[in-house]
Design an enzyme around this catalytic site. Structure first.
Site, PDB file in Angstrom:
ATOM      1  N   SER A 247       0.809  -1.214   0.000  1.00  0.00           N
ATOM      2  CA  SER A 247       0.000   0.000   0.000  1.00  0.00           C
ATOM      3  C   SER A 247       0.843   1.265   0.000  1.00  0.00           C
ATOM      4  O   SER A 247       0.472   2.275  -0.622  1.00  0.00           O
ATOM      5  CB  SER A 247      -0.942   0.012   1.208  1.00  0.00           C
ATOM      6  OG  SER A 247      -1.778  -1.114   1.204  1.00  0.00           O
ATOM      7  N   HIS A 303       1.005   4.581   4.348  1.00  0.00           N
ATOM      8  CA  HIS A 303       0.285   5.270   3.278  1.00  0.00           C
ATOM      9  C   HIS A 303       0.758   6.714   3.155  1.00  0.00           C
ATOM     10  O   HIS A 303       1.047   7.205   2.054  1.00  0.00           O
ATOM     11  CB  HIS A 303      -1.219   5.254   3.557  1.00  0.00           C
ATOM     12  CG  HIS A 303      -1.814   3.887   3.533  1.00  0.00           C
ATOM     13  ND1 HIS A 303      -3.127   3.644   3.890  1.00  0.00           N
ATOM     14  CD2 HIS A 303      -1.291   2.686   3.200  1.00  0.00           C
ATOM     15  CE1 HIS A 303      -3.381   2.362   3.770  1.00  0.00           C
ATOM     16  NE2 HIS A 303      -2.276   1.755   3.368  1.00  0.00           N
TER      17      HIS A 303
END
Length: 338
Positions: A247, A303
């Protein structure tokens, strides 16, 4: 399924950006593809050839600027009008061709079939995006690694409870033992199949256009820098938690797209709104709402770290002149559109 007929072929080194803009602007049922070391202009309606080939001849000869040519519908004749003489149709076609000069741009008759919108999203050939395909494969390999309980070979060990200091951390222990690969390999680990699928989809949508336009070297640099940045951000934010996933890299790709779409507003290989959706998801997860409802931990620091690294690296790339590779959403050399 429509049968596509080739109207004209062009060499690979010919820039067809202007032609691609013309197709998109006029909503013509045409596509440009790379086949057999040539660029092919194809259509499902062969009747378009009679109208477009003279136009293309003049454009190829440098006599016509397609950006100045527009297509407008021609009103149908009243029902009571009789059929026009054969020479009238010929005269009309000649007049239309004469009116499409660069000095006095006119109108080009539309195709007999109704015009249909043409997709501007590329379908990249496999050889243009090998690194993206490797990353996608690694998502599922990482899921299999976790299924076999082998993640300890690739993960950064969680920090034992108690005081934390970088010099005495579990990460420092890995580095002292020469296990430098652990700065990158947590990105490979995926703890569920949906997790792997989600990240693979993100790389397919964001990574392949970036790699195809920027090139393998620039794309590899982005991934190889963003992966440890996002992993380290997550580790130092929550050192007691085992984490993994691509991610952070996907968010770095999103940050890259964010910069490029503002540096080159005409670039549209990635659908509009994708980055806004990613940022919205980041904010929702940061509130803890998703974890509260579903009981699933989210690597928010990874992230954020990936997104910021993508922003900064791509800004440097654009300042160095790399943005020219994203100057137009149309087809460039070796591009394939569908």
């Amino acid at each position: 399924m429509s049968h596509w007929t080739t109207l004209r072929e062009f060499p690979l080194d010919q820039d067809l950006t202007e032609l691609a803009r013309f197709i998109q602007r006029c909503h013509l049922p045409l596509r440009i593809s790379e086949e057999g070391n040539r660029q092919r202009l194809s259509t499902p309606d062969p009747r378009l050839g009679d109208l477009l080939l003279p136009l293309l001849d003049r454009w190829s000869a440098g006599e016509l600027d397609l950006d100045q040519v527009r297509v407008e519908p021609v009103p149908a004749e009243p029902p009571e009008a009789g059929p026009a003489p054969d020479n009238a149709a010929t005269d009309a076609a000649d007049t239309s061709a004469d009116n499409t000069s660069a000095d006095n741009p006119g109108t080009e008759p539309p195709p007999a079939a109704p015009a249909q919108a043409v997709s501007t999203l590329p379908s990249w050939p496999w050889h243009r995006t090998p690194l993206s395909l490797v990353l996608i494969a690694l998502c599922f390999i990482g899921w299999l690694v976790v299924r076999e309980n082998l993640e300890q070979l690739l993960a950064i060990y969680p920090q034992p409870s108690g005081g934390f200091s970088p010099g005495n951390s579990s990460l420092a222990w890995h580095l002292r033992n020469g296990e430098y690969w652990r700065l990158w390999t947590p990105a490979i680990l995926h703890f569920s199949l949906p997790h792997a699928l989600f990240n693979a989809m993100g790389i397919w949508i964001l990574g392949r256009p970036l790699e195809a336009r920027a090139g393998k070297l620039a794309f590899a640099a982005l991934v190889l820098i963003a992966a440890p940045v996002s992993n380290l951000a997550q580790y130092y934010w929550s050192p007691q938690i085992l984490f993994g996933g691509m991610s952070g890299v996907v968010y770095a790709l999103g940050g890259s797209v964010f910069v490029l779409q503002r540096w080159q507003p005409q670039w549209s290989d990635v659908p509009a709104g994708i980055v806004a959706l990613m940022v919205g998801w980041l904010l929702i997860c940061a509130t803890g709402l998703f974890t509260f409802i579903f009981g699933v931990g989210i690597a928010n620091a990874a992230h954020l770290g990936g997104f910021v690294s993508g922003l900064l690296l791509t800004a440097l790339y654009c300042l160095a002149g790399g943005a020219k590779n994203f100057a137009a959403s149309g087809v460039r050399e070796n591009d394939t559109t569908a």
